[in-house]
Write a protein that holds these residues in place. Sequence first.
Motif, PDB file in Angstrom:
ATOM      1  N   GLN A  35       0.920  -1.192   0.310  1.00  0.00           N
ATOM      2  CA  GLN A  35      -0.695  -0.212  -0.532  1.00  0.00           C
ATOM      3  C   GLN A  35       1.004   1.440   0.131  1.00  0.00           C
ATOM      4  O   GLN A  35       2.168   1.593   0.125  1.00  0.00           O
ATOM      5  CB  GLN A  35      -1.172   0.069   1.298  1.00  0.00           C
ATOM      6  CG  GLN A  35      -1.933  -0.959   1.291  1.00  0.00           C
ATOM      7  CD  GLN A  35      -3.300  -1.169   0.502  1.00  0.00           C
ATOM      8  OE1 GLN A  35      -3.256  -0.317  -0.335  1.00  0.00           O
ATOM      9  NE2 GLN A  35      -3.662  -1.373  -0.397  1.00  0.00           N
ATOM     10  N   PHE A  36       0.596   2.888  -0.224  1.00  0.00           N
ATOM     11  CA  PHE A  36       1.096   3.707   0.027  1.00  0.00           C
ATOM     12  C   PHE A  36       0.411   4.288   1.347  1.00  0.00           C
ATOM     13  O   PHE A  36       0.078   4.216   2.001  1.00  0.00           O
ATOM     14  CB  PHE A  36       0.402   4.823  -1.386  1.00  0.00           C
ATOM     15  CG  PHE A  36       0.324   5.925  -0.944  1.00  0.00           C
ATOM     16  CD1 PHE A  36       1.367   6.363  -2.654  1.00  0.00           C
ATOM     17  CD2 PHE A  36       0.223   6.839  -0.242  1.00  0.00           C
ATOM     18  CE1 PHE A  36       2.499   7.727  -2.279  1.00  0.00           C
ATOM     19  CE2 PHE A  36       1.023   8.365  -0.677  1.00  0.00           C
ATOM     20  CZ  PHE A  36       2.067   8.437  -1.473  1.00  0.00           C
ATOM     21  N   GLN A  37       2.681   4.144   1.643  1.00  0.00           N
ATOM     22  CA  GLN A  37       2.417   4.554   3.141  1.00  0.00           C
ATOM     23  C   GLN A  37       3.062   6.325   2.748  1.00  0.00           C
ATOM     24  O   GLN A  37       3.566   7.459   2.601  1.00  0.00           O
ATOM     25  CB  GLN A  37       4.233   3.966   3.784  1.00  0.00           C
ATOM     26  CG  GLN A  37       3.821   2.853   3.223  1.00  0.00           C
ATOM     27  CD  GLN A  37       4.864   1.668   3.568  1.00  0.00           C
ATOM     28  OE1 GLN A  37       5.775   2.616   3.350  1.00  0.00           O
ATOM     29  NE2 GLN A  37       5.203   1.023   3.626  1.00  0.00           N
ATOM     30  N   LYS A  38       0.682   6.759   3.705  1.00  0.00           N
ATOM     31  CA  LYS A  38       1.708   8.362   3.477  1.00  0.00           C
ATOM     32  C   LYS A  38       2.605   9.073   3.966  1.00  0.00           C
ATOM     33  O   LYS A  38       2.802  10.103   3.604  1.00  0.00           O
ATOM     34  CB  LYS A  38       0.028   8.467   4.213  1.00  0.00           C
ATOM     35  CG  LYS A  38      -1.546   8.562   3.039  1.00  0.00           C
ATOM     36  CD  LYS A  38      -2.507   9.539   3.476  1.00  0.00           C
ATOM     37  CE  LYS A  38      -3.477   9.298   2.628  1.00  0.00           C
ATOM     38  NZ  LYS A  38      -3.552   9.032   1.131  1.00  0.00           N
ATOM     39  N   ASP A  39       2.799   8.284   5.742  1.00  0.00           N
ATOM     40  CA  ASP A  39       4.126   9.037   6.290  1.00  0.00           C
ATOM     41  C   ASP A  39       5.151   9.816   5.663  1.00  0.00           C
ATOM     42  O   ASP A  39       6.128  10.915   5.930  1.00  0.00           O
ATOM     43  CB  ASP A  39       3.906   8.280   7.349  1.00  0.00           C
ATOM     44  CG  ASP A  39       4.778   7.060   7.415  1.00  0.00           C
ATOM     45  OD1 ASP A  39       3.857   6.396   5.952  1.00  0.00           O
ATOM     46  OD2 ASP A  39       5.590   6.224   8.349  1.00  0.00           O
ATOM     47  N   VAL A  40       5.413   9.018   4.530  1.00  0.00           N
ATOM     48  CA  VAL A  40       6.252   9.148   3.722  1.00  0.00           C
ATOM     49  C   VAL A  40       6.715   8.367   2.155  1.00  0.00           C
ATOM     50  O   VAL A  40       7.392   9.107   1.291  1.00  0.00           O
ATOM     51  CB  VAL A  40       7.424   7.270   4.426  1.00  0.00           C
ATOM     52  CG1 VAL A  40       7.875   7.161   4.940  1.00  0.00           C
ATOM     53  CG2 VAL A  40       7.168   6.273   3.628  1.00  0.00           C
ATOM     54  N   GLU A  41       4.948   8.261   1.510  1.00  0.00           N
ATOM     55  CA  GLU A  41       4.953   9.442   0.789  1.00  0.00           C
ATOM     56  C   GLU A  41       5.252   8.136   0.056  1.00  0.00           C
ATOM     57  O   GLU A  41       5.954   8.547  -1.347  1.00  0.00           O
ATOM     58  CB  GLU A  41       5.456  10.723  -0.158  1.00  0.00           C
ATOM     59  CG  GLU A  41       4.434  11.918   1.248  1.00  0.00           C
ATOM     60  CD  GLU A  41       3.032  12.004   0.483  1.00  0.00           C
ATOM     61  OE1 GLU A  41       3.390  11.816  -0.859  1.00  0.00           O
ATOM     62  OE2 GLU A  41       2.104  12.242   0.822  1.00  0.00           O
ATOM     63  N   LYS A  42       5.646   6.930  -0.170  1.00  0.00           N
ATOM     64  CA  LYS A  42       6.119   6.117  -0.825  1.00  0.00           C
ATOM     65  C   LYS A  42       5.560   4.299  -0.926  1.00  0.00           C
ATOM     66  O   LYS A  42       4.565   4.532  -0.124  1.00  0.00           O
ATOM     67  CB  LYS A  42       7.547   5.828  -0.552  1.00  0.00           C
ATOM     68  CG  LYS A  42       8.215   6.461  -0.580  1.00  0.00           C
ATOM     69  CD  LYS A  42      10.061   5.674   0.664  1.00  0.00           C
ATOM     70  CE  LYS A  42      10.767   7.033   0.398  1.00  0.00           C
ATOM     71  NZ  LYS A  42      12.456   6.340   0.685  1.00  0.00           N
ATOM     72  N   PHE A  43       5.541   3.792  -1.837  1.00  0.00           N
ATOM     73  CA  PHE A  43       5.009   2.768  -1.859  1.00  0.00           C
ATOM     74  C   PHE A  43       5.093   1.155  -1.014  1.00  0.00           C
ATOM     75  O   PHE A  43       6.507   1.153  -1.174  1.00  0.00           O
ATOM     76  CB  PHE A  43       4.246   2.232  -2.887  1.00  0.00           C
ATOM     77  CG  PHE A  43       3.263   2.829  -3.535  1.00  0.00           C
ATOM     78  CD1 PHE A  43       1.705   2.404  -4.121  1.00  0.00           C
ATOM     79  CD2 PHE A  43       3.898   3.781  -4.529  1.00  0.00           C
ATOM     80  CE1 PHE A  43       1.185   3.258  -4.030  1.00  0.00           C
ATOM     81  CE2 PHE A  43       2.507   4.650  -5.316  1.00  0.00           C
ATOM     82  CZ  PHE A  43       1.246   4.007  -5.436  1.00  0.00           C
ATOM     83  N   GLY A  44       5.109   0.618  -0.468  1.00  0.00           N
ATOM     84  CA  GLY A  44       5.740  -0.619   0.715  1.00  0.00           C
ATOM     85  C   GLY A  44       6.267  -1.468  -0.779  1.00  0.00           C
ATOM     86  O   GLY A  44       5.675  -1.877  -2.345  1.00  0.00           O
ATOM     87  N   ASN A  45       6.956  -1.968  -0.579  1.00  0.00           N
ATOM     88  CA  ASN A  45       7.616  -2.851  -1.485  1.00  0.00           C
ATOM     89  C   ASN A  45       8.754  -2.570  -2.532  1.00  0.00           C
ATOM     90  O   ASN A  45       8.868  -2.859  -3.323  1.00  0.00           O
ATOM     91  CB  ASN A  45       6.797  -4.482  -1.508  1.00  0.00           C
ATOM     92  CG  ASN A  45       7.777  -5.412  -1.654  1.00  0.00           C
ATOM     93  OD1 ASN A  45       8.829  -5.825  -1.158  1.00  0.00           O
ATOM     94  ND2 ASN A  45       6.670  -6.442  -2.752  1.00  0.00           N
TER      95      ASN A  45
END
Lengths: 457, 457
Positions: B198-208
């Motif tokens: 999923q998109f991780q809002k805190d770091v503005e990155k997608f997991g994996n």
Amino acid sequence: MSSMQLSPSISSSSSAIFGQKSFNSRTFRASIALKRSGVCKCVATPEQTAYTTKVARNENLAKLQAGYLFPEIARRRGAHLLKYPDAQVISLGIGDTTEPIPDVITSAMAERARALSTLEGYSGYGAEQGENKLRAAIASTFYKGLGIEETDVFVSDGAKCDITRLQILFGSNVTMAVQDPSYPAYVDSSVIMGQTGQFQKDVEKFGNIEYMRCNPENRFFPDLSSTAKTDIIFFCSPNNPTGATATREQLTQLVQFAKRNGSIIVYDSAYAMYISDDSPRSIFEIPGAKEVAIETSSFSKYAGFTGVRLGWTAVPKELLYSGGFPVAKDFNRIFCTCFNGASNICQAGGLACLSPEGLSAMQDVIGFYKENTQIIVDTFNSLGFKVYGGKNAPYVWVHFPGRSSWDVFAEILEKTHVVTTPGSGFGPGGEGFIRVSAFGHRENVLEACRRFKQLYK
Amino acid sequence: MSSMQLSPSISSSSSAIFGQKSFNSRTFRASIALKRSGVCKCVATPEQTAYTTKVARNENLAKLQAGYLFPEIARRRGAHLLKYPDAQVISLGIGDTTEPIPDVITSAMAERARALSTLEGYSGYGAEQGENKLRAAIASTFYKGLGIEETDVFVSDGAKCDITRLQILFGSNVTMAVQDPSYPAYVDSSVIMGQTGQFQKDVEKFGNIEYMRCNPENRFFPDLSSTAKTDIIFFCSPNNPTGATATREQLTQLVQFAKRNGSIIVYDSAYAMYISDDSPRSIFEIPGAKEVAIETSSFSKYAGFTGVRLGWTAVPKELLYSGGFPVAKDFNRIFCTCFNGASNICQAGGLACLSPEGLSAMQDVIGFYKENTQIIVDTFNSLGFKVYGGKNAPYVWVHFPGRSSWDVFAEILEKTHVVTTPGSGFGPGGEGFIRVSAFGHRENVLEACRRFKQLYK
């Protein structure tokens, strides 16, 4: 045909597909170099010492059984020409258009190409979904009064490419049904996307695909009462390869079936302009279809655009996922992320196709191919074969009961130098049939029919 | 920007993308009809009673955070024009070519188009991999002496489309790394194929996904010692958006890194012809790269083919999966099953590009854009900004330390009517930067620079 699954060192049988010849010659040069330098301390062959990455091959691609059908036919045609270099080979196999594109259409493309050298005529990136004028023309030409609007139409580089984009849209977790036999891109793209199980050699089917048998007994319309519920139903009418065309009643049953099950129909209407009776030309002629169906189509077989590349897919705004999200909105995202629009030059050609002159010129070309079809139908009828299709489609589906399609294909190629397509290439339901394409110059079709008469008299 | 995840009834903010306007108007008409007929027995709104299929939305598409970057920029440009109908908007945003295509190239396309109306000049389906002449010309023009042969080159309708075909090739079970910032199609296509979390809002990155930060501190080349091992490494040089170009030493490190990890590099060289120093123009200039890399490129930014659509991908026969299976063989299967070749007309254009006259004409156009680049670089330098890129690429990467890219984008658009691209649209590493594209008519570039000087003097 399991050559794709062999290790590279023994897979030279499929070498013609992408030029493994040079791969082999490189290995060969390497061996020579080793010998000349006198440094040959190990017994390993160069193949065994080759560097490999640590990336595993995509297991879905490994499931595929052989090369895609039509390159495989082309490969066999090439092998035949090597064996008989002087043979006058006639191709009624791949379904490739042969007649020149009407002037009114190529002029528009030439004009657009030339205009790209001018300041006023230059255009860069277009809308990924296609130019508004063309989207509007497709909507009004093919879907007038059916509630499909300009914004529902996505212009593409062809229906085959859209089939893969639709598979990307649906993802790996859907189940699908196909007519058996059917155009092989449906099943193969499903396998590639990971929707299926392994190929089951005993039944010649992939696991987790519902094969809807279409044969003379059911008049080429599947028995829906015994068809399993799936997420997606691919349905092509007029059908490739059988040439069968679903009636309004049959399509109404299909739409009701989809609606009961909550399925999405992907309706392939690439041959709709070949219909000369009152069969529906679009799934959207069926009431309620906009809530359960997507339609994909193409200029390939209408305007001879097989090499030009232009098609479209209509995704009604009424089509919703289970949670209520519009399918078109995700398809739009796929178009924007995975595609960059059809060529502007080809879109100018598409627009010319849909002008009054273009439509009339396309009808002439289609009429020509339909005459070819009649010649082929008459030939096989006169030889006592059971012949299907042909009426509303450029394909004739000839029955050779009890025989292997590939054997019949090989027999016809060997003895008449005519390339056809083996029915089993379209699925196990095609076994015992041969598809004869009506795309060809008239003299070639006549000559092929003379040779058929010689062989099967 | 989470509008894509809202339910349809409240997602009208993204309506401009595919014309939900008409969706709403249909619903509106339905309500009117209900009222007029006097049949209004239920309290349910038409939205709630709409039929939905039982097919679940592809969860990977739901992971995407907003519309694809460039349509989103186009949408904001459109909104700006509505607000300021008389504004003379200048677009240095999307990276779209503006200069006419040289005559020698469009003439070849016009000629090929016209020839399709003749018996001798007509051609239908071509080889899915492209015409041999063009494949050979690409190999000898861009890879002379590098061991890339005609049969390694797959001609396509553009690098963006090939990126998705490469993702289909790799499948869902691979891990990938990207430069951060980078061209958004790499990450978005990876998300769509299900390779990410999923998109991780805190770091503005997608997991994996491994984001390889590229910034002024590391001279825009990632710290490989702290980069996690992944199956695939997307790498673009000259880079979009930063304009940074990797040196021979850096690319040698990258190839060694890939080789140690057994990774496959997908090298995007779409801007290689903009290189004017001795940086490598192809990854295959690096010894050993053919065993670990694929290269994708395009005629878009060389010949102004953004709307014409033509590109290619080179997959060396030396590149092998962990089990020894050649990657090119599977990519060939993808090309045959999911694609039907680039347009024959556009391929004629590509061949003309690679003639001596075509090459020289392309160099002239590239030279023109490079002059634009210098004007933009000089402007921002004179205003005291830290400016990157520009030297070997048509993109200028301007630093606005501590500010939000979207804020700067909005400020520039609001106050100068110039469209740029916010750096954070290319990944979190782009935050605080603006990409200014050098694709534009000279007078527009000069005028934009005058306005920049006004705003930031």
